[in-house]
Write an enzyme that holds these catalytic residues in place. Structure first.
Site, PDB file in Angstrom:
ATOM      1  N   ASP A 209       0.827  -1.204   0.000  1.00  0.00           N
ATOM      2  CA  ASP A 209       0.000   0.000   0.000  1.00  0.00           C
ATOM      3  C   ASP A 209       0.868   1.264   0.000  1.00  0.00           C
ATOM      4  O   ASP A 209       0.656   2.175   0.788  1.00  0.00           O
ATOM      5  CB  ASP A 209      -0.963  -0.007   1.197  1.00  0.00           C
ATOM      6  N   HIS A 252      -2.896   0.928  11.827  1.00  0.00           N
ATOM      7  CA  HIS A 252      -2.672  -0.491  11.563  1.00  0.00           C
ATOM      8  C   HIS A 252      -1.188  -0.764  11.378  1.00  0.00           C
ATOM      9  O   HIS A 252      -0.424   0.135  11.051  1.00  0.00           O
ATOM     10  CB  HIS A 252      -3.408  -0.910  10.290  1.00  0.00           C
ATOM     11  N   GLN A 320      -3.327  -5.153   6.203  1.00  0.00           N
ATOM     12  CA  GLN A 320      -3.178  -4.039   7.150  1.00  0.00           C
ATOM     13  C   GLN A 320      -4.111  -4.279   8.332  1.00  0.00           C
ATOM     14  O   GLN A 320      -5.320  -4.102   8.218  1.00  0.00           O
ATOM     15  CB  GLN A 320      -3.479  -2.708   6.448  1.00  0.00           C
ATOM     16  N   ASP A 352      -1.844   9.254  10.176  1.00  0.00           N
ATOM     17  CA  ASP A 352      -2.518   8.603   9.054  1.00  0.00           C
ATOM     18  C   ASP A 352      -3.858   8.000   9.481  1.00  0.00           C
ATOM     19  O   ASP A 352      -3.964   7.402  10.546  1.00  0.00           O
ATOM     20  CB  ASP A 352      -1.587   7.482   8.557  1.00  0.00           C
ATOM     21  N   GLU A 394      -4.697  13.468   9.006  1.00  0.00           N
ATOM     22  CA  GLU A 394      -5.195  13.014   7.707  1.00  0.00           C
ATOM     23  C   GLU A 394      -6.585  12.433   7.925  1.00  0.00           C
ATOM     24  O   GLU A 394      -6.767  11.247   8.189  1.00  0.00           O
ATOM     25  CB  GLU A 394      -4.281  11.948   7.086  1.00  0.00           C
ATOM     26  N   HIS A 458      -0.983  11.670  -2.828  1.00  0.00           N
ATOM     27  CA  HIS A 458      -0.807  10.306  -3.329  1.00  0.00           C
ATOM     28  C   HIS A 458      -2.136   9.544  -3.372  1.00  0.00           C
ATOM     29  O   HIS A 458      -2.216   8.477  -3.941  1.00  0.00           O
ATOM     30  CB  HIS A 458       0.197   9.577  -2.451  1.00  0.00           C
ATOM     31  N   ASP A 459      -3.171  10.096  -2.707  1.00  0.00           N
ATOM     32  CA  ASP A 459      -4.460   9.415  -2.652  1.00  0.00           C
ATOM     33  C   ASP A 459      -5.431   9.959  -3.700  1.00  0.00           C
ATOM     34  O   ASP A 459      -5.128  10.910  -4.412  1.00  0.00           O
ATOM     35  CB  ASP A 459      -5.066   9.547  -1.248  1.00  0.00           C
ATOM     36  N   ARG A 583      -4.614   4.235  -7.742  1.00  0.00           N
ATOM     37  CA  ARG A 583      -3.925   5.455  -7.290  1.00  0.00           C
ATOM     38  C   ARG A 583      -2.510   5.551  -7.850  1.00  0.00           C
ATOM     39  O   ARG A 583      -1.925   6.633  -7.896  1.00  0.00           O
ATOM     40  CB  ARG A 583      -3.884   5.511  -5.758  1.00  0.00           C
TER      41      ARG A 583
HETATM   42  C1  GLC Z   1      -4.026   6.693   4.448  1.00  0.00           C
HETATM   43  C2  GLC Z   1      -3.080   6.830   3.291  1.00  0.00           C
HETATM   44  C3  GLC Z   1      -3.480   5.902   2.200  1.00  0.00           C
HETATM   45  C4  GLC Z   1      -3.528   4.508   2.730  1.00  0.00           C
HETATM   46  C5  GLC Z   1      -4.408   4.422   3.958  1.00  0.00           C
HETATM   47  C6  GLC Z   1      -4.161   3.153   4.684  1.00  0.00           C
HETATM   48  O1  GLC Z   1      -5.277   7.161   4.151  1.00  0.00           O
HETATM   49  O2  GLC Z   1      -3.034   8.145   2.850  1.00  0.00           O
HETATM   50  O3  GLC Z   1      -2.604   5.998   1.129  1.00  0.00           O
HETATM   51  O4  GLC Z   1      -4.014   3.654   1.753  1.00  0.00           O
HETATM   52  O5  GLC Z   1      -4.123   5.408   4.897  1.00  0.00           O
HETATM   53  O6  GLC Z   1      -2.925   3.253   5.360  1.00  0.00           O
HETATM   54  C1  GLC Z   2      -8.336   7.231   3.853  1.00  0.00           C
HETATM   55  C2  GLC Z   2      -7.549   7.153   2.575  1.00  0.00           C
HETATM   56  C3  GLC Z   2      -8.264   7.606   1.363  1.00  0.00           C
HETATM   57  C4  GLC Z   2      -9.657   7.139   1.355  1.00  0.00           C
HETATM   58  C5  GLC Z   2     -10.324   7.465   2.644  1.00  0.00           C
HETATM   59  C6  GLC Z   2     -11.682   6.907   2.656  1.00  0.00           C
HETATM   60  O1  GLC Z   2      -8.304   8.497   4.398  1.00  0.00           O
HETATM   61  O2  GLC Z   2      -6.468   7.988   2.637  1.00  0.00           O
HETATM   62  O3  GLC Z   2      -7.625   7.038   0.268  1.00  0.00           O
HETATM   63  O4  GLC Z   2     -10.341   7.779   0.315  1.00  0.00           O
HETATM   64  O5  GLC Z   2      -9.644   6.868   3.703  1.00  0.00           O
HETATM   65  O6  GLC Z   2     -12.430   7.510   3.638  1.00  0.00           O
END
Ligand code: GLC
Ligand code: GLC
Length: 712
Positions: A209, A252, A320, A352, A394, A458-459, A583
């Site tokens: 991931d 995770h 994860q 995160d 985030e 990156h998302d 992505r």
């Molecule tokens: C966060 C990251 C995303 C990842 C997710 C699970 O949202 O930005 O890229 O897939 O967490 O770790």
């Molecule tokens: C996390 C990830 C993102 C995803 C979101 C969903 O924040 O970074 O990729 O869209 O979860 O709620």
């Protein structure tokens, strides 16, 4: 001092800090409540100079939880004293720590008590947590302690107009950390002062991931380098005034992390680190109220583990494993990992997936009060142990929920996904109504905090605007999201965008959008059609969006590659570890040949598209840094009476700057008189172009043009 901190090959014993174990070995047995040990000559010869904790008294008027807090601190004090002796900590460090501990104690105690107070072993964990914090301070490099001291005096450093961020994947940008160090000059050339490296720790083999499936927080992925490379990079960046941001992936671990492996081998203590169930009874009950985050990976949120023959909670990918924060041992163990990461020289930790860290039956298990308490508790402990470090949230969720993570006592900075989504919305509709509606009541943040404003990361892009904001201006949110998905996947007639769906949910029709800034803004299509006018418009759109994130208030964050207008990279499907995750289309490899062209002596504004984009962005960044009005967060919208325009005033101390932006692909005008009344007086200048204007005449804006106006 803590051997395991520097040892990359042996994952640490997760349960207790090394210094505590050292203390136990020396002092014999478990140091529980022993106080000063009279048999220990060191204690006998301790300097008389009393420490802040020595003089700490339970106050006469304390009652309820506050009284319990103070009594607990008195009980823990001898353990802390013992720790200083064992680690031969000098008085200055001791006093600094204890002063901060006392200052933040009642809040820290209150939070931990709320989270874990009903556990029979609460006091044990409380003590371990405080000793973990003491250990973090003592083992912290002195150069970082200097930063801590400095930032305690200047806590709002990140609100400056001089701060400009960039994010990148080490492997895709420069192969490894060593080569990244050679590119510091590049960051300076672009004007960056904040660098976010995507997760670079040891990961599971195969799909990881993009680094978010960590198997050891204390060692760098060997393909990228070592912890020492990371330390060196942090130091060199600091020397030139660039702060370093790394993820704290704390929701995770990967299924290959030591704790997960112990759980897999049947260790019950480590099974309690995760959410593990023998059958579907509990998972099914939870599923009633859970969303699916990665519906194309699997249906639901739980994964069957063949070895254990049990179900594991996995919000994201199957590998994860969600950590169980209702277990204080998990909180403490992750606290230690967090301090370790911070000790490598990290200024900001990106928290995160914050929304998901607390679960309660019968809820969505997103944005729960417990999640906030966990982060606040981490925040308090950082204030005590490593006070220079900031948190970035985030939370890519509903705007009402995003903002709840933002606070001096929680995350000082946060991604601004609402602004991000609505900028793209305005670009598609050429109307700023929804953006205005949202900004009118959602931009302001508490003192001492800031938005991180970005266009791409990156998302994926999710349309996380508020349905009620849409309804207030007569937009049906469901239909509008459908339209946006159609528009940005290029299915809508006349769309300039070339995005692709991410996590399309066949059951609900829901999807999110993947694609680079340039491809979504029309550059890919324009190049395909070889249409010069379209290329101009695409560049215009990209710069328009950048001019907003660079001026609206907060930290602008580029996703590197944007500075060259990098297009989607469809080759990700060739890599089996990436093929299943769209992505990767917007995670292209850096093309260093772009940079070579910059040195050619072509007059500014000429040359390739890449060069033009780079120079335009570099220019905007420089202008931002020259405008003190762009510091801080304060922003007031200006009524433009034109749905294509966005207007706002930025104010900081006595400085003022008016931004007018045109989201249409046609010429638009704005009343000069309105600018005069917005504080521009009779004459003003566009800081971007240097042109001067008089308020006696209307202001004209070309397609997608932004003007940053200040008085002359
Ligand atoms: C966060 C990251 C995303 C990842 C997710 C699970 O949202 O930005 O890229 O897939 O967490 O770790
Ligand atoms: C996390 C990830 C993102 C995803 C979101 C969903 O924040 O970074 O990729 O869209 O979860 O709620």
């Amino acid at each position: 001092m803590i051997a395991s901190n520097h040892n990359q090959s042996n994952p640490p014993d997760p349960s207790r800090p090394q210094a505590i174990k050292d203390a136990e070995t020396t002092l014999g047995g478990s140091v529980v409540d022993s106080g000063i040990n009279v048999d220990n000559p060191e204690t006998m010869t301790r300097p008389i100079h009393p420490s802040p904790l020595d003089s700490f008294q339970v106050s006469h008027d304390a009652d309820g939880l506050e009284l319990e807090a103070q009594i607990s601190l008195r009980r823990i004090a001898p353990r802390i004293t013992q720790f200083w002796q064992q680690t031969e900590t000098d008085d200055r460090l001791r006093d600094e720590f204890e002063t901060r501990l006392i200052r933040h104690w009642s809040e820290t105690f209150g939070l931990l008590h709320e989270l874990y107070g009903t556990r029979y072993d609460f006091f044990y964990h409380l003590e371990q947590i405080i000793l973990t914090a003491a250990d973090a301070w003592v083992t912290r490099p002195e150069s970082l302690r200097q930063v801590d001291r400095h930032r305690e005096i200047e806590p709002d450093w990140f609100e400056s107009e001089k701060v400009v961020g960039g994010a990148l994947y080490v492997d895709l940008f420069s192969e490894n950390l060593g080569r990244l160090r050679e590119q510091i000059g590049y960051f300076q050339q672009l004007g960056l002062t904040y660098l976010h490296l995507m997760p670079l720790f040891a990961v599971r083999p195969g799909n990881n991931d993009g680094g978010y499936a960590i198997s050891n927080y204390r060692s760098v992925d060997p393909r990228l380098g070592t912890i020492d490379d990371l330390r060196m990079l942090a130091e060199e960046l600091r020397a030139v005034g660039i702060t370093l941001v790394l993820d704290f992936v704390f929701n995770h671990t990967s299924d290959e992390h030591e704790w997960a492996k112990r759980a897999q081998s049947g260790d019950r203590e480590y099974q309690q680190f995760y959410y593990i169930y023998p059958d579907r009874t509990e998972p099914d009950k939870y599923e009633h109220t859970l969303r699916e985050i990665f519906p194309t990976v699997r249906r639901g949120n739980f994964t069957w583990h063949d070895g254990m023959e049990q179900w594991v909670w996995t919000t994201f990918n199957n590998f994860q494993w969600d950590l169980n924060y209702s277990n204080p041992a998990v909180f403490r163990a992750m606290l230690e990992e967090m301090f370790f990461i911070a000790s490598t020289g990290i200024d900001i930790l990106r928290f995160d997936a914050v929304a998901f860290i607390w679960k309660e039956m019968g809820t969505s298990c997103e944005n729960l009060e417990g999640a906030h308490k966990i982060i606040q508790a981490f925040n308090r402990l950082v204030r005590i142990a490593t006070p220079g470090v900031l948190f970035k949230s985030e939370a890519i969720v509903h705007p009402d929920d995003v903002v709840k993570y933002v606070g001096e006592d929680e995350c000082q900075i946060s991604y601004n996904p609402t602004l991000m989504a609505l900028l793209w919305e305005s670009l598609a509709t050429r109307s700023t109504r929804l953006l205005n509606q949202s900004l009118s009541h959602r931009h302001n943040l508490p003192d001492g905090t800031a938005w991180v404003n970005y266009l791409r990361c990156h998302d994926d892009i999710g349309w996380t605007f508020d349905d009620a904001d849409a309804a207030a201006i007569g937009i049906n949110a469901y239909d509008h999201r459908n339209f946006l998905n159609h528009f940005y996947t290029g299915q809508f007639k006349g769309s300039f965008a070339r995005g692709i769906p991410f996590q399309e949910n066949i059951a609900t029709g829901d999807m999110r959008i993947a694609g680079t800034l340039a491809s979504l803004a029309g550059l890919e299509l324009a190049i395909e059609k070889d249409d010069e006018a379209e290329k101009e418009l695409a560049i215009g759109r990209m710069m328009l969006l950048q001019s907003i994130t660079l001026s609206i208030g907060g930290i602008p964050l580029l996703y590197l590659g944007e500075e060259w207008g990098m297009l989607n990279d469809y080759d990700f499907v060739k890599d089996p570890a990436k093929a299943g995750d769209t992505r990767w289309v917007h995670r292209p490899k850096m093309k260093w040949e772009f940079l070579e062209e910059l040195d050619d002596k072509i007059e500014s504004g000429g040359g390739s598209i890449q060069r033009r984009i780079f120079e335009a962005l570099q220019h905007l960044i420089n202008v931002r840094k020259s405008q003190p009005a762009l510091a801080g967060q304060q922003m007031e919208l200006i009524k433009t009476d034109n749905t294509h325009l966005l207007g706002f005033v930025r104010m900081h101390q006595s400085h003022r700057l008016v931004v007018i932006a045109n989201f249409a692909d046609s010429l638009q005008s704005f009343s000069g008189n309105a600018l005069r009344t917005a504080g521009m007086g009779r004459f003003f200048e566009d800081a971007i172009t240097g042109q001067t204007f008089a308020s006696s005449e209307d202001l004209h804006l070309k397609p997608y043009q932004t003007r940053w106006l200040c008085r002359v």
